[in-house]
Design a protein around this motif. Structure first.
Motif, PDB file in Angstrom:
ATOM      1  N   ASP A  86     -29.801 -49.112  59.431  1.00 46.36           N
ATOM      2  CA  ASP A  86     -30.746 -48.777  58.366  1.00 46.36           C
ATOM      3  C   ASP A  86     -32.007 -49.588  58.656  1.00 46.36           C
ATOM      4  OD1 ASP A  86     -32.192 -48.602  55.984  1.00 46.36           O
ATOM      5  OD2 ASP A  86     -30.826 -49.919  54.878  1.00 46.36           O
ATOM      6  N   PHE A  87     -32.945 -48.982  59.384  1.00 45.58           N
ATOM      7  CA  PHE A  87     -34.205 -49.677  59.661  1.00 45.58           C
ATOM      8  C   PHE A  87     -35.020 -49.796  58.378  1.00 45.58           C
ATOM      9  CE2 PHE A  87     -33.473 -48.293  64.130  1.00 45.58           C
ATOM     10  CZ  PHE A  87     -33.584 -49.538  64.728  1.00 45.58           C
ATOM     11  N   THR A  88     -35.567 -50.977  58.160  1.00 48.78           N
ATOM     12  CA  THR A  88     -36.282 -51.275  56.918  1.00 48.78           C
ATOM     13  C   THR A  88     -37.625 -51.901  57.229  1.00 48.78           C
ATOM     14  OG1 THR A  88     -34.153 -51.704  55.823  1.00 48.78           O
ATOM     15  CG2 THR A  88     -36.135 -52.531  54.726  1.00 48.78           C
ATOM     16  N   ALA A  89     -38.690 -51.304  56.692  1.00 54.33           N
ATOM     17  CA  ALA A  89     -40.025 -51.902  56.815  1.00 54.33           C
ATOM     18  C   ALA A  89     -40.109 -53.005  55.761  1.00 54.33           C
ATOM     19  CB  ALA A  89     -41.110 -50.853  56.609  1.00 54.33           C
ATOM     20  N   ARG A  90     -39.712 -54.222  56.164  1.00 57.42           N
ATOM     21  CA  ARG A  90     -39.523 -55.308  55.195  1.00 57.42           C
ATOM     22  C   ARG A  90     -40.828 -55.684  54.507  1.00 57.42           C
ATOM     23  NH1 ARG A  90     -34.794 -55.630  53.842  1.00 57.42           N
ATOM     24  NH2 ARG A  90     -33.877 -56.431  55.737  1.00 57.42           N
ATOM     25  N   ASP A  91     -41.941 -55.641  55.243  1.00 56.04           N
ATOM     26  CA  ASP A  91     -43.226 -55.997  54.628  1.00 56.04           C
ATOM     27  C   ASP A  91     -43.601 -54.995  53.534  1.00 56.04           C
ATOM     28  OD1 ASP A  91     -43.490 -54.081  56.654  1.00 56.04           O
ATOM     29  OD2 ASP A  91     -45.264 -54.988  57.562  1.00 56.04           O
ATOM     30  N   LEU A  92     -43.357 -53.703  53.789  1.00 58.40           N
ATOM     31  CA  LEU A  92     -43.624 -52.684  52.766  1.00 58.40           C
ATOM     32  C   LEU A  92     -42.684 -52.848  51.580  1.00 58.40           C
ATOM     33  CD1 LEU A  92     -44.150 -49.152  54.371  1.00 58.40           C
ATOM     34  CD2 LEU A  92     -45.847 -50.752  53.509  1.00 58.40           C
ATOM     35  N   GLN A  93     -41.414 -53.123  51.868  1.00 53.99           N
ATOM     36  CA  GLN A  93     -40.437 -53.286  50.792  1.00 53.99           C
ATOM     37  C   GLN A  93     -40.844 -54.414  49.843  1.00 53.99           C
ATOM     38  OE1 GLN A  93     -36.476 -54.765  51.769  1.00 53.99           O
ATOM     39  NE2 GLN A  93     -35.558 -53.142  50.538  1.00 53.99           N
ATOM     40  N   ARG A  94     -41.269 -55.534  50.434  1.00 55.64           N
ATOM     41  CA  ARG A  94     -41.717 -56.669  49.603  1.00 55.64           C
ATOM     42  C   ARG A  94     -42.911 -56.279  48.746  1.00 55.64           C
ATOM     43  NH1 ARG A  94     -40.389 -60.177  53.965  1.00 55.64           N
ATOM     44  NH2 ARG A  94     -42.437 -59.805  54.847  1.00 55.64           N
ATOM     45  N   LYS A  95     -43.860 -55.598  49.376  1.00 53.64           N
ATOM     46  CA  LYS A  95     -45.084 -55.204  48.665  1.00 53.64           C
ATOM     47  C   LYS A  95     -44.759 -54.287  47.483  1.00 53.64           C
ATOM     48  CE  LYS A  95     -48.092 -52.050  50.191  1.00 53.64           C
ATOM     49  NZ  LYS A  95     -49.065 -51.352  51.051  1.00 53.64           N
ATOM     50  N   PHE A  96     -43.891 -53.281  47.711  1.00 49.23           N
ATOM     51  CA  PHE A  96     -43.514 -52.358  46.639  1.00 49.23           C
ATOM     52  C   PHE A  96     -42.761 -53.088  45.529  1.00 49.23           C
ATOM     53  CE2 PHE A  96     -43.320 -48.868  50.090  1.00 49.23           C
ATOM     54  CZ  PHE A  96     -44.662 -48.587  49.924  1.00 49.23           C
ATOM     55  N   ARG A  97     -41.864 -53.983  45.915  1.00 49.33           N
ATOM     56  CA  ARG A  97     -41.026 -54.684  44.922  1.00 49.33           C
ATOM     57  C   ARG A  97     -41.847 -55.615  44.042  1.00 49.33           C
ATOM     58  NH1 ARG A  97     -35.537 -55.813  48.265  1.00 49.33           N
ATOM     59  NH2 ARG A  97     -34.218 -54.379  47.111  1.00 49.33           N
ATOM     60  N   GLU A  98     -42.839 -56.237  44.658  1.00 51.45           N
ATOM     61  CA  GLU A  98     -43.651 -57.211  43.899  1.00 51.45           C
ATOM     62  C   GLU A  98     -44.322 -56.581  42.689  1.00 51.45           C
ATOM     63  OE1 GLU A  98     -46.221 -58.897  46.855  1.00 51.45           O
ATOM     64  OE2 GLU A  98     -44.606 -60.136  47.696  1.00 51.45           O
ATOM     65  N   VAL A  99     -44.687 -55.305  42.811  1.00 51.04           N
ATOM     66  CA  VAL A  99     -45.345 -54.638  41.684  1.00 51.04           C
ATOM     67  C   VAL A  99     -44.374 -53.748  40.903  1.00 51.04           C
ATOM     68  CG1 VAL A  99     -47.677 -54.767  42.611  1.00 51.04           C
ATOM     69  CG2 VAL A  99     -46.229 -52.841  43.261  1.00 51.04           C
ATOM     70  N   GLY A 100     -43.081 -53.838  41.262  1.00 50.07           N
ATOM     71  CA  GLY A 100     -42.068 -53.097  40.517  1.00 50.07           C
ATOM     72  C   GLY A 100     -42.001 -51.617  40.823  1.00 50.07           C
ATOM     73  N   ASN A 101     -42.526 -51.213  41.980  1.00 48.87           N
ATOM     74  CA  ASN A 101     -42.514 -49.796  42.351  1.00 48.87           C
ATOM     75  C   ASN A 101     -41.272 -49.446  43.174  1.00 48.87           C
ATOM     76  OD1 ASN A 101     -44.919 -49.217  41.081  1.00 48.87           O
ATOM     77  ND2 ASN A 101     -46.174 -49.525  42.911  1.00 48.87           N
ATOM     78  N   PRO A 102     -40.902 -48.163  43.231  1.00 47.89           N
ATOM     79  CA  PRO A 102     -39.800 -47.747  44.100  1.00 47.89           C
ATOM     80  C   PRO A 102     -40.105 -48.120  45.559  1.00 47.89           C
ATOM     81  CG  PRO A 102     -40.438 -45.954  42.636  1.00 47.89           C
ATOM     82  CD  PRO A 102     -41.483 -47.018  42.496  1.00 47.89           C
ATOM     83  N   TRP A 103     -39.046 -48.421  46.320  1.00 51.91           N
ATOM     84  CA  TRP A 103     -39.268 -48.860  47.703  1.00 51.91           C
ATOM     85  C   TRP A 103     -38.697 -47.884  48.736  1.00 51.91           C
ATOM     86  CZ3 TRP A 103     -34.133 -49.720  48.823  1.00 51.91           C
ATOM     87  CH2 TRP A 103     -33.314 -50.213  47.801  1.00 51.91           C
ATOM     88  N   GLU A 104     -38.523 -46.614  48.316  1.00 50.28           N
ATOM     89  CA  GLU A 104     -37.975 -45.602  49.230  1.00 50.28           C
ATOM     90  C   GLU A 104     -38.720 -45.495  50.557  1.00 50.28           C
ATOM     91  OE1 GLU A 104     -35.520 -43.815  45.959  1.00 50.28           O
ATOM     92  OE2 GLU A 104     -37.241 -45.114  46.153  1.00 50.28           O
ATOM     93  N   LEU A 105     -40.046 -45.584  50.515  1.00 50.85           N
ATOM     94  CA  LEU A 105     -40.807 -45.389  51.751  1.00 50.85           C
ATOM     95  C   LEU A 105     -40.509 -46.462  52.789  1.00 50.85           C
ATOM     96  CD1 LEU A 105     -44.335 -44.211  50.521  1.00 50.85           C
ATOM     97  CD2 LEU A 105     -42.518 -42.839  51.579  1.00 50.85           C
ATOM     98  N   SER A 106     -40.108 -47.637  52.344  1.00 48.20           N
ATOM     99  CA  SER A 106     -39.800 -48.709  53.297  1.00 48.20           C
ATOM    100  C   SER A 106     -38.443 -48.497  53.959  1.00 48.20           C
ATOM    101  CB  SER A 106     -39.798 -50.068  52.583  1.00 48.20           C
ATOM    102  OG  SER A 106     -38.695 -50.177  51.697  1.00 48.20           O
ATOM    103  N   LYS A 107     -37.657 -47.564  53.432  1.00 50.27           N
ATOM    104  CA  LYS A 107     -36.308 -47.291  53.938  1.00 50.27           C
ATOM    105  C   LYS A 107     -36.152 -45.882  54.500  1.00 50.27           C
ATOM    106  CE  LYS A 107     -33.496 -50.836  52.525  1.00 50.27           C
ATOM    107  NZ  LYS A 107     -32.485 -51.467  53.396  1.00 50.27           N
ATOM    108  N   GLY A 108     -36.934 -44.934  53.981  1.00 48.93           N
ATOM    109  CA  GLY A 108     -36.683 -43.526  54.277  1.00 48.93           C
ATOM    110  C   GLY A 108     -37.625 -42.888  55.278  1.00 48.93           C
ATOM    111  N   PHE A 109     -38.400 -43.702  55.973  1.00 52.87           N
ATOM    112  CA  PHE A 109     -39.364 -43.130  56.926  1.00 52.87           C
ATOM    113  C   PHE A 109     -38.640 -42.478  58.110  1.00 52.87           C
ATOM    114  CE2 PHE A 109     -38.879 -47.665  57.826  1.00 52.87           C
ATOM    115  CZ  PHE A 109     -38.657 -47.705  59.199  1.00 52.87           C
ATOM    116  N   ASP A 110     -39.367 -41.663  58.866  1.00 54.53           N
ATOM    117  CA  ASP A 110     -38.781 -40.930  59.992  1.00 54.53           C
ATOM    118  C   ASP A 110     -38.058 -41.869  60.957  1.00 54.53           C
ATOM    119  OD1 ASP A 110     -39.829 -38.633  58.942  1.00 54.53           O
ATOM    120  OD2 ASP A 110     -41.332 -38.316  60.511  1.00 54.53           O
TER     121      ASP A 110
END
Length: 204
Positions: A86-110
Motif C-alpha cells: 500500500d504505497f502512501t504519499a506520507r507528506d500529502l497524508q499529513r497535510k490532509f490530516r492536519e486540516v481534518g480532510n479525507p486522505w484518500e488521495l494520499s493512498k488511492g493514486f494510480d
C-alpha cells in the motif's frame, strides 16, 4: 473490482505513526481499481509527493459475492492470498490530516496498490498465522506476522460486508506492521509470504 484496505491494524505500527487511540472497529478505506500495480511492473514515484512510503501487507482475494457475512462463514469468501504494498504519499497524508480532510488521495493514486502472485489459501495451514516480509535491495526492511493483527481477516470480511457488497475479484489489504519507510528511485523490492517470493519489482 475494488480494493478495500484496513488502516492501523497492527499495534506497533500505530505507535510508529503516533496513533494513541484504540479503535473499536476496523479503520477502512478504499482504493480505485486504477491503483493496481501487478506483473512485476515498476512503480514510478509520482510528481506530487516527495515522501512515498511502502506499507507491506497480506492481501486476500475475494472469490464469491457476499453481503452481511457472518464471521464464522467469512473464510468461504476468499480463495487466495499474496503480499502487497500500500504505497502512501506520507507528506500529502499529513497535510490532509492536519486540516481534518479525507486522505484518500494520499493512498488511492494510480499504481499505489502493488500486488504479487496469488497463492491458494490451501497452501498454508492457517493464513492467520503467516509470516511475511519485504526486502529492499536484498535487505529485509519490514516483517509481519498475521497473528498480530488487531482485527482478524474473517472479522474484517464480515465487518466490511455490512456496508459494501463483496464481489468476485475484490482485494482486501489487511494492514501493515511496524517498519514502514520511504522508497527511492532505483530500489529493488521483493515481497515474501513465508519462504515464497511473490512480489518483485523496481522503483523508477
Amino acid at each position: 473490482m475494488k480494493i478495500i484496505a484496513v488502516g492501523m491494524n497492527y499495534a506497533q505500527h500505530n505507535k510508529e505513526l503516533g496513533h494513541t487511540v484504540e479503535n473499536k472497529e476496523p479503520v477502512i478505506f478504499m482504493k480505485p481499481d486504477s491503483a493496481i500495480l501487478k506483473d512485476g511492473k515498476p512503480f514510478f514515484i509520482p510528481d506530487f509527493s516527495n515522501e512515498v512510503h511502502y506499507e507491506t501487507e497480506l492481501v486476500v482475494r475475494i472469490n464469491r459475492l457476499g453481503k452481511n457475512i457472518a464471521p464464522r462463514f467469512a473464510n468461504r469468501y476468499y480463495d487466495a492470498v499474496t503480499v502487497g504494498i500500500d504505497f502512501t504519499a506520507r507528506d500529502l497524508q499529513r497535510k490532509f490530516r492536519e486540516v481534518g480532510n479525507p486522505w484518500e488521495l494520499s493512498k488511492g493514486f494510480d499504481n499505489s496498490a502493488a500486488i504479487g502472485a496469488f497463492v491458494p489459501v490451501e497452501r498454508y495451514k492457517d493464513i492467520q498465522y503467516l509470516n511475511f516480509h519485504l526486502d529492499i535491495d536484498g535487505r529485509t526492511v519490514q516483517q509481519g506476522y498475521t497473528a498480530d493483527m488487531l482485527f482478524k481477516i474473517d472479522d474484517i470480511v464480515a465487518y466490511v460486508s455490512r456496508f459494501v457488497t463483496l464481489k468476485i475479484g475484490d482485494l482486501l489489504f489487511t494492514g501493515t506492521p511496524v517498519g514502514v519507510g520511504p522508497v527511492s528511485i532505483g530500489q529493488h523490492l521483493e515481497g515474501y509470504l513465508e519462504t515464497d517470493k511473490l512480489l518483485d519489482f523496481y522503483i523508477r
